[in-house]
Structures are given as structure tokens and as C-alpha cells.
Scaffold this active site. Structure first.
Site, PDB file in Angstrom:
ATOM      1  N   SER A  31     -12.770  -9.897   2.198  1.00 23.57           N
ATOM      2  CA  SER A  31     -11.448  -9.798   1.577  1.00 23.57           C
ATOM      3  C   SER A  31     -10.979  -8.350   1.554  1.00 23.57           C
ATOM      4  CB  SER A  31     -11.497 -10.348   0.148  1.00 23.57           C
ATOM      5  OG  SER A  31     -10.336  -9.928  -0.561  1.00 23.57           O
TER       6      SER A  31
ATOM      7  N   ASP B 217      -4.170 -15.331   7.474  1.00 22.14           N
ATOM      8  CA  ASP B 217      -2.886 -15.882   7.015  1.00 22.14           C
ATOM      9  C   ASP B 217      -2.213 -16.754   8.070  1.00 22.14           C
ATOM     10  OD1 ASP B 217      -3.125 -14.641   4.551  1.00 22.14           O
ATOM     11  OD2 ASP B 217      -2.114 -12.817   5.241  1.00 22.14           O
TER      12      ASP B 217
ATOM     13  N   ARG C 110      -5.417 -18.520  -9.029  1.00 20.48           N
ATOM     14  CA  ARG C 110      -6.277 -17.888  -8.010  1.00 20.48           C
ATOM     15  C   ARG C 110      -7.423 -17.084  -8.636  1.00 20.48           C
ATOM     16  NH1 ARG C 110      -2.508 -15.356  -3.480  1.00 20.48           N
ATOM     17  NH2 ARG C 110      -4.524 -15.277  -2.417  1.00 20.48           N
TER      18      ARG C 110
ATOM     19  N   ARG D 255       0.826  -1.216   0.000  1.00 21.34           N
ATOM     20  CA  ARG D 255       0.000   0.000   0.000  1.00 21.34           C
ATOM     21  C   ARG D 255       0.854   1.257   0.000  1.00 21.34           C
ATOM     22  NH1 ARG D 255      -2.718  -4.262   1.811  1.00 21.34           N
ATOM     23  NH2 ARG D 255      -5.009  -4.306   1.902  1.00 21.34           N
TER      24      ARG D 255
HETATM   25  C1  S3P Z   1      -4.213  -9.053   2.257  1.00 18.67           C
HETATM   26  C2  S3P Z   1      -5.457  -9.593   2.448  1.00 18.67           C
HETATM   27  C3  S3P Z   1      -5.695 -11.018   2.681  1.00 18.67           C
HETATM   28  C4  S3P Z   1      -4.419 -11.764   3.055  1.00 18.67           C
HETATM   29  C5  S3P Z   1      -3.246 -11.371   2.205  1.00 18.67           C
HETATM   30  C6  S3P Z   1      -2.983  -9.870   2.320  1.00 18.67           C
HETATM   31  C7  S3P Z   1      -4.089  -7.608   1.999  1.00 18.67           C
HETATM   32  O1  S3P Z   1      -6.199 -11.596   1.481  1.00 18.67           O
HETATM   33  O2  S3P Z   1      -4.613 -13.155   2.977  1.00 18.67           O
HETATM   34  O3  S3P Z   1      -2.076 -12.053   2.591  1.00 18.67           O
HETATM   35  O4  S3P Z   1      -2.950  -7.071   2.060  1.00 18.67           O
HETATM   36  O5  S3P Z   1      -5.107  -6.961   1.737  1.00 18.67           O
HETATM   37  P1  S3P Z   1      -7.773 -11.582   1.129  1.00 18.67           P
HETATM   38  O6  S3P Z   1      -8.169 -10.184   0.841  1.00 18.67           O
HETATM   39  O7  S3P Z   1      -7.882 -12.446  -0.103  1.00 18.67           O
HETATM   40  O8  S3P Z   1      -8.463 -12.175   2.314  1.00 18.67           O
END
Ligand code: S3P
Length: 442
Positions: free
Chosen positions: A168, A320, A123, A27
Site C-alpha cells: 500500500s 485502481d 475502510r 502529495r
Molecule cells: C494511492 C494508493 C492506492 C490507490 C489509491 C491511491 C496513493 O491505495 O488505490 O487510489 O495515492 O497512494 P493503497 O495504498 O490502499 O493501495
């Protein structure tokens, strides 16, 4: 591929820092590149995933360089100012990089091609294709909404209100990042709260984001077309990386380990709560706020664990951490039932299957029922001694190396290279605490 063996270790001790947070690092690069002026980032994770995002932001026109003191300097192009990349963006293993950048590209009048490694190309991307299409982008993906795909950004992006069908943070962030270049207000409704790093960091760069709690449902509103201003930023240690030395120290009798400067954003600390409920002895001290994110030091002592039920509502706050929690559960007394794990099927690997197969191979009792994983611990160290396929999944690799440290026989993983995705320096750091992780015969 570099195979590694993790042999039985004695007590661990030491003070350490883990590398910068992966979510925050992506980010910082993206928002720094969308800001006007200079951003300096301290503690950026220099893992493969994040370096891919840096390369992508350069292809969109931002100037990004690592300085001699280790800080990263970003000269942004401003929202609306992205250039069309001259080549395909290859996000490697990174779902976060791919999904967040699809959001960025969707509201710029450019065409961007995305691909990734074999894991990322499996994915699901339909979850971001859907809202970004509503916003006005045209996206052509392979069957099943998979990479490689192309995003033809909207000429006149429409601000949308989008209710997340799956919890998510990547989808939420893709919509918010796209909304940055739409006029008016973009809204994301979250039935289950997910990590809020994008919201916090947007504010740090001068964006206007409001969050309201509508009877347990989170409503995130973003004001479009702000002028983000370059800002200095410090990235805290990744709690998802801290989880590995933390659990290793819990499992090896006599251990005492201090991990400094770890992010403790409440939407990331589900594992810490769970381990404390299981009886783990650790203290979270020196809590402070840095760059809009809570940070603390964690002191952990070895001690026995008891199996518990981990509720489905907690899953987004520790999504995670299930590979390493399942390893901890194999050393606990009693059964740990982890509910609501459907999302684990679509991570860097099918983690639900990878965890269950790996634990069974190491002699632990494990069962999957729907989206629930049960690990039956006896309070006795599991045999270990297995060869584990890491399946292009850094967290599977690290979790089973930790299992090897405390099991009765050494554990081998087929590919340690994947660890560089999120935790460069994992092996020397763990060995510095007392682990015995070495290169294995091919
Ligand atoms: C993340 C969100 C999660 C996480 C990934 C990092 C992020 O994924 O598993 O390692 O930085 O927004 P999801 O949004 O698919 O849950």
C-alpha cells in the site's frame, strides 16, 4: 444522487487531456504545506478528494489559494510548524487524504480528529494506526480501526523501520510523512513495490530519500527533519483516469483517440501492459520527465482483445484499474483471470463484489475464486441493459458507463455524482469523443 444512462456509441475520435493525477495532487498540497516558502502547482486535480486535502492543509495552518490562471499557490508552514486544526477534518471519500494526513499529524504535538463519508468510515485504518503508534502517536479509533478517529501526535517522534504487511502506497506514504518530523532515519521496507510518488516528490522539494533494491525487496530510507523548500510543480494527467477513454476507444470499432500528457510512472502502468498483452493497439510516444515523473502521449485504436492471465505481482501497479480492465475483459475473446485482488475488497467499495455483480447483471460470465476474478469473454458484445449501483465508488460508476457505450443495450448507474471524486468533467469529455451519456430518469 444523479442517475446516468450510457447508450451504445459509434466510433470515438479526438485528442484530449484527462484531469491531473489524484495521487500527485494530494502529495503536492501536503508537501507544499510542509515546505518553507511558496509552491505553485499547475494542473492540480480539482476533484472532491483533493479539495478535501486542500481544506485540511488550510486547517493545519498553510495558506492555499487557486489563482486566476488555474494554478494553485501554497505558502507552507514548514515541518514541525503545523497548527492544531480547530475542527474535525472531513476527508470525504478519500482514503489517500485520510491516511496520508494521519501520518502528517502523527509526528506533530497536536490532536487531530478525522472523519469521512459512509464509504471511508467503512475502510480499514489499522494498517496506518499500527506504524504510527510505533512512532509514538496515540490513536483512538472506532471498532475495527475505523473512522472517526483521533490522532494525538507524538511529542518526540521515534524514527522507525517498518515492513509493509500489505502492498500500500498510502501506508508507505503515511510512515514517510510522519518520519519527516522524526530525527534520524525512517525506513519502509516494501516486499512488493507500490507507486513511488511520495519518494519522487520529496526529492523535488529537497528531501533526502534513497531507494535500494534488496533482492527484490524495496528499502526506502528517509532522512528526518529536512528543510523542504517550496517548489513549482506540474501535475501530469492521471493514468487511472486515462484508462476510461482508453478502454472505451479500444472497444468501439473504428475509434482513434489521443490522450496527451498522461503519467507513465512504471509503478502505475500495469493496465497499459496488460491491455497490450491482450492485443490492444496503442502507442506511447513523446515520453518526457516533468517534476520528477515520467509523462507521455497515448494513441489508441480500436481492436479485438484476447483473454489472458494477469499475475498477482502486477496488482500493486494497476490496483485502481481492475474495474475497467474487467469491463474490457467482458468484450475480449477467451477468459481473463486476474489474480491477487484481496485489496480490492477494501477500496471505495468492495470492488471485487461490485465488479462481479455489475458484470453478471450486464450478461457477462464472471466468477470469483478467493482473491481471483475470472471474466469469460466470447468476443461478442455483452447484452448490457442493467441498472448498476455505484456504491459511492467513482471507478465503478465510470467503468459501467464505459461498458454501456459498447454493450448492446444502454447501462444505467444510480449515482454519477461520485465521479467528481477523481474525474470532474468525465461526462462532457466522454460525450465530446462520441459517447452518449445522459441524465437518467430518477
Ligand atoms: C494511492 C494508493 C492506492 C490507490 C489509491 C491511491 C496513493 O491505495 O488505490 O487510489 O495515492 O497512494 P493503497 O495504498 O490502499 O493501495
Amino acid at each position: 444522487m444523479t442517475p446516468l444512462t450510457s447508450g451504445t456509441a459509434g466510433a470515438l475520435s479526438g485528442r484530449l487531456r484527462v484531469p491531473g493525477d489524484k495521487s500527485l495532487s494530494h502529495r503536492a498540497l501536503i508537501l507544499g504545506a510542509l515546505a518553507v516558502g511558496r509552491t505553485r502547482v499547475n494542473g492540480l486535480l480539482e476533484g472532491d478528494d483533493v479539495l478535501r486535502t486542500a481544506a485540511a492543509m488550510r486547517m493545519f495552518g498553510a495558506e492555499i489559494a487557486r489563482e486566476a490562471d488555474g494554478r494553485w499557490c501554497i505558502d507552507g508552514v514548514g515541518i514541525g510548524g503545523l497548527a492544531e486544526p480547530a475542527d474535525v477534518l472531513d476527508l470525504g471519500n478519500s482514503g489517500t487524504g485520510a491516511r496520508l494526513l494521519m501520518g502528517v499529524a502523527a509526528s506533530h504535538p497536536i490532536t487531530t480528529f478525522f472523519t469521512g463519508d459512509a464509504s471511508l468510515r467503512r475502510r480499514p485504518m489499522a494498517r496506518v494506526v499500527e506504524p504510527l503508534t510505533q512512532l509514538g502517536a496515540r490513536i483512538v479509533a472506532r471498532d475495527g480501526g475505523r473512522l472517526p478517529l483521533l490522532v494525538e501526535g507524538a511529542l518526540a517522534p521515534i524514527p522507525i523501520t517498518y515492513r509493509l504487511p500489505v502492498p500500500s502506497a498510502q501506508v508507505k506514504s503515511a510512515v514517510l510523512l510522519a518520519g519527516l518530523n522524526a530525527p534520524g532515519e525512517t525506513t519502509v521496507i516494501e516486499p512488493q513495490p507500490t507507486r513511488d510518488h511520495t519518494e519522487r516528490m520529496l526529492r523535488h522539494f529537497g528531501g533526502e530519500v534513497t531507494v535500494a533494491d534488496d533482492g527484490g525487496v524495496r528499502r526506502v530510507r528517509l532522512k528526518g527533519q529536512p528543510e523542504l523548500r517550496g517548489a513549482d510543480l506540474a501535475i501530469s494527467g492521471d493514468p487511472s483516469s486515462a484508462a476510461f477513454p482508453l478502454v472505451a476507444a479500444l472497444l468501439l470499432p473504428g475509434s482513434e483517440v489521443v490522450i496527451e500528457g498522461v503519467g507513465v510512472n512504471p509503478l502505475r502502468t500495469g493496465l497499459f501492459e496488460t491491455l497490450q498483452e491482450m492485443g490492444a493497439a496503442f502507442a506511447i510516444t513523446n515520453e518526457r520527465i516533468d517534476g520528477g515523473e515520467p509523462v507521455a502521449d497515448i494513441t489508441v485504436h480500436a481492436g479485438p482483445l484476447t483473454g489472458i492471465d494477469v499475475p498477482a505481482e502486477r496488482a500493486p501497479r494497476m490496483i485502481d484499474e481492475y474495474p475497467i480492465l474487467a469491463v474490457a475483459a467482458a468484450f475480449a475473446r477467451g477468459t481473463t483471470r486476474m489474480h491477487g485482488l484481496a485489496e480490492l475488497r477494501v477500496k471505495e467499495s468492495d470492488r471485487l463484489a461490485a465488479i462481479a455483480e455489475g458484470l453478471a447483471a450486464c450478461g457477462a460470465k464472471v466468477a470469483i475464486a478467493g482473491d481471483m476474478l475470472a471474466v469469460e469473454g466470447t468476443g461478442v458484445r455483452p447484452p448490457g441493459g442493467a441498472a448498476i449501483a455505484s456504491k459511492l465508488d467513482h471507478r465503478i460508476a465510470m467503468a459501467f458507463l464505459v461498458l454501456g457505450m459498447a454493450a448492446r443495450a444502454p447501462t444505467r448507474i444510480d449515482d454519477g455524482d461520485t465521479i467528481a471524486t477523481s474525474f470532474p468533467g468525465f461526462v462532457p469529455l466522454m460525450n465530446g469523443l462520441g459517447a452518449k451519456i445522459t441524465a437518467a430518469e430518477r
